[in-house]
Design a protein around this motif. Structure first.
Motif, PDB file in Angstrom:
ATOM      1  N   GLY A 127      -2.545  -4.170  25.359  1.00 48.09           N
ATOM      2  CA  GLY A 127      -2.826  -3.637  24.021  1.00 48.09           C
ATOM      3  C   GLY A 127      -1.572  -3.390  23.212  1.00 48.09           C
ATOM      4  N   CYS A 128      -0.507  -2.929  23.867  1.00 51.93           N
ATOM      5  CA  CYS A 128       0.770  -2.728  23.172  1.00 51.93           C
ATOM      6  C   CYS A 128       1.306  -4.065  22.665  1.00 51.93           C
ATOM      7  CB  CYS A 128       1.789  -2.063  24.092  1.00 51.93           C
ATOM      8  SG  CYS A 128       1.506  -0.291  24.343  1.00 51.93           S
ATOM      9  N   MET A 129       1.160  -5.122  23.484  1.00 54.16           N
ATOM     10  CA  MET A 129       1.624  -6.445  23.076  1.00 54.16           C
ATOM     11  C   MET A 129       0.867  -6.898  21.824  1.00 54.16           C
ATOM     12  SD  MET A 129       1.916 -10.015  25.209  1.00 54.16           S
ATOM     13  CE  MET A 129       0.172 -10.382  25.312  1.00 54.16           C
ATOM     14  N   TYR A 130      -0.443  -6.705  21.819  1.00 53.28           N
ATOM     15  CA  TYR A 130      -1.224  -7.131  20.659  1.00 53.28           C
ATOM     16  C   TYR A 130      -0.953  -6.270  19.425  1.00 53.28           C
ATOM     17  CZ  TYR A 130      -3.504 -11.070  22.702  1.00 53.28           C
ATOM     18  OH  TYR A 130      -3.719 -12.309  23.244  1.00 53.28           O
ATOM     19  N   GLU A 131      -0.650  -5.011  19.611  1.00 50.14           N
ATOM     20  CA  GLU A 131      -0.242  -4.177  18.463  1.00 50.14           C
ATOM     21  C   GLU A 131       1.046  -4.729  17.871  1.00 50.14           C
ATOM     22  OE1 GLU A 131      -0.120   0.048  18.073  1.00 50.14           O
ATOM     23  OE2 GLU A 131      -1.720   0.300  19.543  1.00 50.14           O
ATOM     24  N   TRP A 132       2.009  -5.106  18.740  1.00 49.74           N
ATOM     25  CA  TRP A 132       3.285  -5.658  18.277  1.00 49.74           C
ATOM     26  C   TRP A 132       3.038  -6.959  17.524  1.00 49.74           C
ATOM     27  CZ3 TRP A 132       6.110 -10.036  18.415  1.00 49.74           C
ATOM     28  CH2 TRP A 132       7.429  -9.941  17.964  1.00 49.74           C
ATOM     29  N   ILE A 133       2.196  -7.836  18.085  1.00 48.01           N
ATOM     30  CA  ILE A 133       1.906  -9.125  17.442  1.00 48.01           C
ATOM     31  C   ILE A 133       1.317  -8.894  16.049  1.00 48.01           C
ATOM     32  CG2 ILE A 133       0.391 -11.156  17.529  1.00 48.01           C
ATOM     33  CD1 ILE A 133       0.770 -11.073  20.633  1.00 48.01           C
ATOM     34  N   THR A 134       0.397  -7.948  15.928  1.00 44.62           N
ATOM     35  CA  THR A 134      -0.231  -7.650  14.640  1.00 44.62           C
ATOM     36  C   THR A 134       0.790  -7.143  13.629  1.00 44.62           C
ATOM     37  OG1 THR A 134      -2.310  -7.115  15.750  1.00 44.62           O
ATOM     38  CG2 THR A 134      -2.036  -6.280  13.508  1.00 44.62           C
ATOM     39  N   LYS A 135       1.694  -6.286  14.057  1.00 45.89           N
ATOM     40  CA  LYS A 135       2.688  -5.700  13.143  1.00 45.89           C
ATOM     41  C   LYS A 135       3.843  -6.657  12.843  1.00 45.89           C
ATOM     42  CE  LYS A 135       1.769  -0.980  14.558  1.00 45.89           C
ATOM     43  NZ  LYS A 135       2.096   0.036  15.534  1.00 45.89           N
ATOM     44  N   ASN A 136       4.008  -7.692  13.662  1.00 46.22           N
ATOM     45  CA  ASN A 136       5.132  -8.623  13.504  1.00 46.22           C
ATOM     46  C   ASN A 136       4.630 -10.057  13.375  1.00 46.22           C
ATOM     47  OD1 ASN A 136       7.691  -6.847  14.146  1.00 46.22           O
ATOM     48  ND2 ASN A 136       6.094  -6.265  15.596  1.00 46.22           N
ATOM     49  N   GLU A 137       3.629 -10.245  12.534  1.00 51.19           N
ATOM     50  CA  GLU A 137       2.977 -11.552  12.444  1.00 51.19           C
ATOM     51  C   GLU A 137       3.885 -12.677  11.965  1.00 51.19           C
ATOM     52  OE1 GLU A 137       0.695 -10.837   8.186  1.00 51.19           O
ATOM     53  OE2 GLU A 137      -0.277 -10.228  10.050  1.00 51.19           O
ATOM     54  N   ASN A 138       5.021 -12.360  11.342  1.00 48.92           N
ATOM     55  CA  ASN A 138       5.933 -13.411  10.877  1.00 48.92           C
ATOM     56  C   ASN A 138       6.957 -13.832  11.922  1.00 48.92           C
ATOM     57  OD1 ASN A 138       4.683 -13.520   8.351  1.00 48.92           O
ATOM     58  ND2 ASN A 138       5.920 -11.825   7.596  1.00 48.92           N
ATOM     59  N   GLU A 139       6.998 -13.141  13.054  1.00 49.98           N
ATOM     60  CA  GLU A 139       7.931 -13.513  14.135  1.00 49.98           C
ATOM     61  C   GLU A 139       7.512 -14.848  14.737  1.00 49.98           C
ATOM     62  OE1 GLU A 139      10.734 -12.339  15.313  1.00 49.98           O
ATOM     63  OE2 GLU A 139      10.843 -10.412  14.289  1.00 49.98           O
ATOM     64  N   LYS A 140       8.482 -15.635  15.111  1.00 41.47           N
ATOM     65  CA  LYS A 140       8.219 -16.937  15.726  1.00 41.47           C
ATOM     66  C   LYS A 140       8.145 -16.742  17.245  1.00 41.47           C
ATOM     67  CE  LYS A 140       9.083 -19.486  11.883  1.00 41.47           C
ATOM     68  NZ  LYS A 140       8.571 -18.596  10.884  1.00 41.47           N
ATOM     69  N   ILE A 141       6.941 -16.804  17.787  1.00 44.10           N
ATOM     70  CA  ILE A 141       6.716 -16.595  19.220  1.00 44.10           C
ATOM     71  C   ILE A 141       6.682 -17.938  19.936  1.00 44.10           C
ATOM     72  CG2 ILE A 141       5.062 -15.749  20.941  1.00 44.10           C
ATOM     73  CD1 ILE A 141       4.199 -13.630  18.866  1.00 44.10           C
ATOM     74  N   ASP A 142       7.454 -18.034  21.017  1.00 47.05           N
ATOM     75  CA  ASP A 142       7.483 -19.249  21.827  1.00 47.05           C
ATOM     76  C   ASP A 142       6.416 -19.195  22.909  1.00 47.05           C
ATOM     77  OD1 ASP A 142       8.356 -21.752  22.473  1.00 47.05           O
ATOM     78  OD2 ASP A 142      10.237 -21.134  23.376  1.00 47.05           O
ATOM     79  N   ALA A 143       6.262 -18.039  23.558  1.00 42.90           N
ATOM     80  CA  ALA A 143       5.263 -17.905  24.631  1.00 42.90           C
ATOM     81  C   ALA A 143       4.878 -16.445  24.813  1.00 42.90           C
ATOM     82  CB  ALA A 143       5.822 -18.467  25.938  1.00 42.90           C
ATOM     83  N   GLU A 144       3.641 -16.238  25.263  1.00 40.68           N
ATOM     84  CA  GLU A 144       3.132 -14.893  25.564  1.00 40.68           C
ATOM     85  C   GLU A 144       2.598 -14.924  26.997  1.00 40.68           C
ATOM     86  OE1 GLU A 144       0.084 -14.003  22.646  1.00 40.68           O
ATOM     87  OE2 GLU A 144       1.172 -15.248  21.237  1.00 40.68           O
TER      88      GLU A 144
END
Length: 172
Positions: free
Chosen positions: A68-85
């Motif tokens: 859940g913490c990971m998904y909160e971070w993803i929601t708040k940082n939607e412009n970050e370029k993620i390579d893998a989760e």
């Protein structure tokens, strides 16, 4: 002839090396319990089945103590370029790509930040766990992306909220 053969071998070797570079899989990094803290809640990240991880395109690795913490971070940082989760298998702690895992949500599951979601590397194991634990729901990575993470956290977290006036928590 030998020179041509040598040139061909060198060229073939270079092509294989370049192909390997382009195919390099992103790997999760090991959790260091002495220093790693969750990017969202700043709690220590324990090297257990609840730990999750994001690798950004720039190579930076971030760890979380609860999915859940990971998904909160993803929601708040939607412009970050993620390579893998990555998440971990609930039983053997093996790292799994988020999209490859199957999840179980159950309000009675105890997870580090009370999001009540655990992950499994294979669907059959997740379904078996859910069948044995009443009130469980099977989820996919897409379901997690659409899940209302905030409300679960808020329900459990009121006892930690403090009002400056009287020191008691209040529901909103």
């Amino acid at each position: 002839m030998k020179k041509r053969l040598f040139s061909f071998i060198v060229l073939a070797g270079l092509i294989m090396m370049l192909a390997a570079c382009g195919n390099k899989k992103v790997q999760p990094v090991a959790i260091n319990e002495a220093t790693d803290t969750c990017e969202t809640c700043n709690m220590a990240v324990i090297d257990n089945q609840y730990a999750t991880q994001i690798i950004l395109k720039n190579g930076k690795s971030m760890v979380f103590d609860d999915v859940g913490c990971m998904y909160e971070w993803i929601t708040k940082n939607e412009n970050e370029k993620i390579d893998a989760e990555f998440v971990r298998d609930y039983n053997d702690k093996e790292w799994i790509l988020v999209d490859d895992a199957t999840y179980v949500y159950n309000q009675s599951l105890k997870t580090p930040m009370a999001y009540h979601v655990i992950s499994f590397k294979d669907k059959a194991t997740a379904e078996d766990f859910a069948a044995k634990n009443e009130g469980s729901a099977i989820m996919t990575a897409k379901d997690l992306a659409d899940h209302d993470w905030k409300s679960n956290h808020d329900k459990e977290d009121h006892s930690h909220a403090h009002d400056e006036n009287d020191g008691h928590s209040h529901s909103h």
